[in-house]
Scaffold this motif. Structure first.
Motif, PDB file in Angstrom:
ATOM      1  N   ILE A 199      -0.937   7.128   0.752  1.00 22.42           N
ATOM      2  CA  ILE A 199       0.490   6.779   0.738  1.00 22.42           C
ATOM      3  C   ILE A 199       1.144   7.652  -0.318  1.00 22.42           C
ATOM      4  O   ILE A 199       0.896   7.501  -1.523  1.00 22.42           O
ATOM      5  CB  ILE A 199       0.696   5.282   0.450  1.00 22.42           C
ATOM      6  CG1 ILE A 199      -0.017   4.455   1.517  1.00 22.42           C
ATOM      7  CG2 ILE A 199       2.191   4.941   0.422  1.00 22.42           C
ATOM      8  CD1 ILE A 199      -0.011   2.967   1.277  1.00 22.42           C
ATOM      9  N   GLU A 200       1.965   8.607   0.116  1.00 17.94           N
ATOM     10  CA  GLU A 200       2.522   9.626  -0.769  1.00 17.94           C
ATOM     11  C   GLU A 200       3.752   9.134  -1.530  1.00 17.94           C
ATOM     12  O   GLU A 200       3.942   9.477  -2.690  1.00 17.94           O
ATOM     13  CB  GLU A 200       2.895  10.866   0.052  1.00 17.94           C
ATOM     14  CG  GLU A 200       1.714  11.522   0.757  1.00 17.94           C
ATOM     15  CD  GLU A 200       0.732  12.126  -0.230  1.00 17.94           C
ATOM     16  OE1 GLU A 200       1.162  12.880  -1.131  1.00 17.94           O
ATOM     17  OE2 GLU A 200      -0.477  11.836  -0.111  1.00 17.94           O
ATOM     18  N   ILE A 201       4.594   8.319  -0.880  1.00 16.49           N
ATOM     19  CA  ILE A 201       5.836   7.913  -1.530  1.00 16.49           C
ATOM     20  C   ILE A 201       6.411   6.681  -0.834  1.00 16.49           C
ATOM     21  O   ILE A 201       6.193   6.467   0.356  1.00 16.49           O
ATOM     22  CB  ILE A 201       6.874   9.063  -1.506  1.00 16.49           C
ATOM     23  CG1 ILE A 201       8.046   8.751  -2.445  1.00 16.49           C
ATOM     24  CG2 ILE A 201       7.346   9.360  -0.080  1.00 16.49           C
ATOM     25  CD1 ILE A 201       8.926   9.948  -2.717  1.00 16.49           C
ATOM     26  N   ILE A 202       7.114   5.862  -1.614  1.00 14.56           N
ATOM     27  CA  ILE A 202       7.878   4.736  -1.089  1.00 14.56           C
ATOM     28  C   ILE A 202       9.335   4.934  -1.506  1.00 14.56           C
ATOM     29  O   ILE A 202       9.632   5.134  -2.681  1.00 14.56           O
ATOM     30  CB  ILE A 202       7.350   3.394  -1.612  1.00 14.56           C
ATOM     31  CG1 ILE A 202       5.932   3.139  -1.055  1.00 14.56           C
ATOM     32  CG2 ILE A 202       8.278   2.244  -1.239  1.00 14.56           C
ATOM     33  CD1 ILE A 202       5.292   1.860  -1.565  1.00 14.56           C
TER      34      ILE A 202
ATOM     35  N   ASN B 147      16.705   2.221  -0.402  1.00 12.09           N
ATOM     36  CA  ASN B 147      18.139   2.368  -0.672  1.00 12.09           C
ATOM     37  C   ASN B 147      18.665   1.177  -1.467  1.00 12.09           C
ATOM     38  O   ASN B 147      19.860   0.994  -1.616  1.00 12.09           O
ATOM     39  CB  ASN B 147      18.930   2.512   0.639  1.00 12.09           C
ATOM     40  CG  ASN B 147      18.809   1.267   1.517  1.00 12.09           C
ATOM     41  OD1 ASN B 147      17.949   0.428   1.284  1.00 12.09           O
ATOM     42  ND2 ASN B 147      19.673   1.169   2.508  1.00 12.09           N
ATOM     43  N   ASN B 148      17.745   0.362  -1.995  1.00 12.70           N
ATOM     44  CA  ASN B 148      18.083  -0.791  -2.826  1.00 12.70           C
ATOM     45  C   ASN B 148      17.300  -0.685  -4.118  1.00 12.70           C
ATOM     46  O   ASN B 148      16.074  -0.799  -4.131  1.00 12.70           O
ATOM     47  CB  ASN B 148      17.732  -2.086  -2.070  1.00 12.70           C
ATOM     48  CG  ASN B 148      17.987  -3.335  -2.895  1.00 12.70           C
ATOM     49  OD1 ASN B 148      18.455  -3.272  -4.034  1.00 12.70           O
ATOM     50  ND2 ASN B 148      17.679  -4.487  -2.308  1.00 12.70           N
ATOM     51  N   CYS B 149      18.005  -0.455  -5.210  1.00 17.60           N
ATOM     52  CA  CYS B 149      17.315  -0.212  -6.486  1.00 17.60           C
ATOM     53  C   CYS B 149      16.564  -1.437  -6.988  1.00 17.60           C
ATOM     54  O   CYS B 149      15.682  -1.326  -7.846  1.00 17.60           O
ATOM     55  CB  CYS B 149      18.305   0.283  -7.545  1.00 17.60           C
ATOM     56  SG  CYS B 149      19.601  -0.903  -7.939  1.00 17.60           S
ATOM     57  N   ASN B 150      16.896  -2.617  -6.473  1.00 14.20           N
ATOM     58  CA  ASN B 150      16.225  -3.855  -6.892  1.00 14.20           C
ATOM     59  C   ASN B 150      15.217  -4.357  -5.866  1.00 14.20           C
ATOM     60  O   ASN B 150      14.735  -5.484  -5.967  1.00 14.20           O
ATOM     61  CB  ASN B 150      17.278  -4.954  -7.155  1.00 14.20           C
ATOM     62  CG  ASN B 150      18.196  -4.597  -8.306  1.00 14.20           C
ATOM     63  OD1 ASN B 150      17.741  -4.161  -9.360  1.00 14.20           O
ATOM     64  ND2 ASN B 150      19.498  -4.767  -8.093  1.00 14.20           N
TER      65      ASN B 150
ATOM     66  N   LYS C 176       4.962   0.595  -7.765  1.00 14.76           N
ATOM     67  CA  LYS C 176       4.485   0.716  -9.149  1.00 14.76           C
ATOM     68  C   LYS C 176       3.133   0.019  -9.316  1.00 14.76           C
ATOM     69  O   LYS C 176       2.243   0.522 -10.013  1.00 14.76           O
ATOM     70  CB  LYS C 176       5.521   0.124 -10.095  1.00 14.76           C
ATOM     71  CG  LYS C 176       6.837   0.896 -10.107  1.00 14.76           C
ATOM     72  CD  LYS C 176       7.923   0.148 -10.860  1.00 14.76           C
ATOM     73  CE  LYS C 176       9.268   0.857 -10.724  1.00 14.76           C
ATOM     74  NZ  LYS C 176      10.364   0.075 -11.336  1.00 14.76           N
ATOM     75  N   LYS C 177       2.996  -1.152  -8.677  1.00 16.05           N
ATOM     76  CA  LYS C 177       1.745  -1.904  -8.773  1.00 16.05           C
ATOM     77  C   LYS C 177       0.563  -1.092  -8.259  1.00 16.05           C
ATOM     78  O   LYS C 177      -0.541  -1.148  -8.822  1.00 16.05           O
ATOM     79  CB  LYS C 177       1.883  -3.211  -7.980  1.00 16.05           C
ATOM     80  CG  LYS C 177       0.615  -4.032  -7.895  1.00 16.05           C
ATOM     81  CD  LYS C 177       0.837  -5.281  -7.041  1.00 16.05           C
ATOM     82  CE  LYS C 177      -0.466  -6.034  -6.811  1.00 16.05           C
ATOM     83  NZ  LYS C 177      -0.252  -7.230  -5.945  1.00 16.05           N
TER      84      LYS C 177
ATOM     85  N   ASN D 223       4.051   7.008  -5.830  1.00 14.98           N
ATOM     86  CA  ASN D 223       5.345   7.600  -6.157  1.00 14.98           C
ATOM     87  C   ASN D 223       6.452   6.837  -5.454  1.00 14.98           C
ATOM     88  O   ASN D 223       6.326   6.460  -4.278  1.00 14.98           O
ATOM     89  CB  ASN D 223       5.399   9.066  -5.714  1.00 14.98           C
ATOM     90  CG  ASN D 223       4.455   9.937  -6.514  1.00 14.98           C
ATOM     91  OD1 ASN D 223       4.240   9.722  -7.703  1.00 14.98           O
ATOM     92  ND2 ASN D 223       3.856  10.928  -5.853  1.00 14.98           N
ATOM     93  N   ASN D 224       7.578   6.615  -6.155  1.00  8.25           N
ATOM     94  CA  ASN D 224       8.665   5.853  -5.542  1.00  8.25           C
ATOM     95  C   ASN D 224      10.013   6.456  -5.914  1.00  8.25           C
ATOM     96  O   ASN D 224      10.152   7.143  -6.932  1.00  8.25           O
ATOM     97  CB  ASN D 224       8.593   4.385  -5.950  1.00  8.25           C
ATOM     98  CG  ASN D 224       8.729   4.194  -7.457  1.00  8.25           C
ATOM     99  OD1 ASN D 224       9.813   4.013  -7.975  1.00  8.25           O
ATOM    100  ND2 ASN D 224       7.582   4.244  -8.163  1.00  8.25           N
TER     101      ASN D 224
END
Length: 398
Positions: free
Chosen positions: A363-366, A369-372, A380-381, A385-386
């Motif tokens: 899984i390369e990136i998540i 469009n919602n910062c929360n 992060k867990k 990369n996000n």
């Protein structure tokens, strides 16, 4: 319709099954047994039919007592129910059915259904939330052994019809690699929706020959195609707790493409509109030369279905583990995930990649469009990369 009868038949022919105790409508005796047991090692079952909701897996004694109160005090599952408390087995479950002509059983392909309500086999038991076939769980030797046991039952009862066996394949058994969970004298739901799409022969002819006790060993009478079939059940979010008082409309059926079939369950047609009061509403089925595509077709279409009150529900992981087991692809797959909410459905994928249950993917990136969004916390867990990208001011196609 009696699990106690099933158990007595298994005992009669020394068919491997879990240890069990029968309780004949005696509330105090059951409660006393539970209070003095490690109930998390057992399963509580209603002996009679309960629309697929008569199996309980309590994790604490208090949970078990509540179940017994629901059965005997609140009569939530009808009255006069005998129960079985049996050893809890762990392993891989498979459904094996067969056509019976009073003398012999002729097995259908193996299938697997998903009884638990939520993804990753969590939540309460249901009538079935999805299935696939063929499933290659029991090997040839085990199938021959199972057929031997089922032949004994067919001959003893002079049974004509469909015999259904729920089987648990477990490596913890000392005497056998599988144990019988139950027998039923009917087709299984939702397994039948997939199995009948594998059958190339005339079902009427098969049933007719069984009814008149004729031989059906001839391969021209029972022929199966070489395809894969999957199905996913769409239900109301309240299932299995309750149904709705008033019917609501099902929308989007006309948007489905030709790669899927629909089998309606709790549906009526009113003024050319499809309506339901909830429960398990319909089954979305797809047949393909490729197992992945049979699932892919369903999930690319089932999301087009909507309920009038926006409370649809379906499992997202039907066939997932089997797909991983059958996947022999050596090419590394790079995955990017887009999400704006908690990303609950990604948890199993993230965990499987981290623990290398999925060996050929990263899984390369998540991106959200919602910062929360909770999905960023999951990134992060799992050290993925996000990125947050605002969609403010953008049109939908951008």
């Amino acid at each position: 319709g009696s699990k106690i009868f099933s158990k007595s038949i298994m005992d009669k022919f020394n068919i491997p099954t879990s240890e069990y105790i029968v309780f004949k409508k005696n509330y105090n005796t059951v409660c006393n047994y539970i209070e003095n047991s490690h109930i998390d090692k057992y399963v509580i079952k209603l002996s009679g039919l309960a629309s697929g909701k008569g199996v309980f897996l309590p994790n604490t004694n208090n949970e078990a007592i509540k179940i017994i109160n629901d059965i005997y005090v609140n009569h939530s599952y009808g009255s006069n129910q005998d129960i079985i408390i049996e050893e809890r087995l762990y392993g891989e479950e498979v459904s094996v059915m067969g056509f019976c002509n009073g003398n012999e059983i002729f097995l259908l392909p193996q299938s697997q259904d998903y009884k638990r309500l939520h993804d990753n086999n969590n939540g309460s038991n249901t009538g079935g939330m999805g299935s696939y076939a063929p499933a290659h769980i029991l090997n040839t030797t085990e199938l021959q052994e199972l057929k031997h046991y089922m032949d004994l039952i067919v001959k003893d009862l002079n049974y004509v019809g469909i015999l259904y066996a729920g089987v648990m394949r477990t490596n913890t058994s000392k005497n056998s690699q599988f144990k019988l969970l139950e027998f039923n004298c009917r087709f299984g739901d939702p397994e039948t929706q997939v199995l009948m799409n594998l059958l190339e022969s005339d079902l009427y002819e098969i049933i007719n020959r069984c009814y008149y006790r004729l031989d059906i060993k001839n391969h021209d009478i029972i022929k199966w195609n070489k395809k894969y079939v999957s199905n996913v059940i769409l239900s109301h979010i309240y299932y299995p707790a309750r149904k709705l008082q008033n019917p609501i409309e099902i929308m989007g059926i006309n948007k489905l493409d030709s790669s899927v079939k629909i089998y309606f369950a709790n549906v009526i047609v009113d003024d050319r509109k499809y309506k339901t009061t909830g429960g398990r509403i319909l089954s979305v089925v797809s047949i393909s030369d490729n197992f992945f595509m049979s699932l892919n077709n369903i999930y690319n279409n089932i999301n087009k279905l909507e309920l009038e009150d926006n409370n649809r529900y379906y499992r997202m992981d039907i066939g997932y583990e089997y797909l991983l087991k059958e996947n022999n692809c050596n090419k590394k797959i790079k995955i990017a995930i887009l999400g704006s909410t908690n990303g609950t459905s990604t948890e199993l994928l993230l965990e499987s990649v981290k623990n290398e249950k999925i060996k050929n993917a990263t899984i390369e990136i998540i991106i959200s469009n919602n910062c929360n969004a909770g999905i960023l916390d999951k990134a992060k867990k799992y050290n993925v990369n996000n990125m947050f990208i605002s969609s403010h001011g953008l049109r939908k196609k951008e």
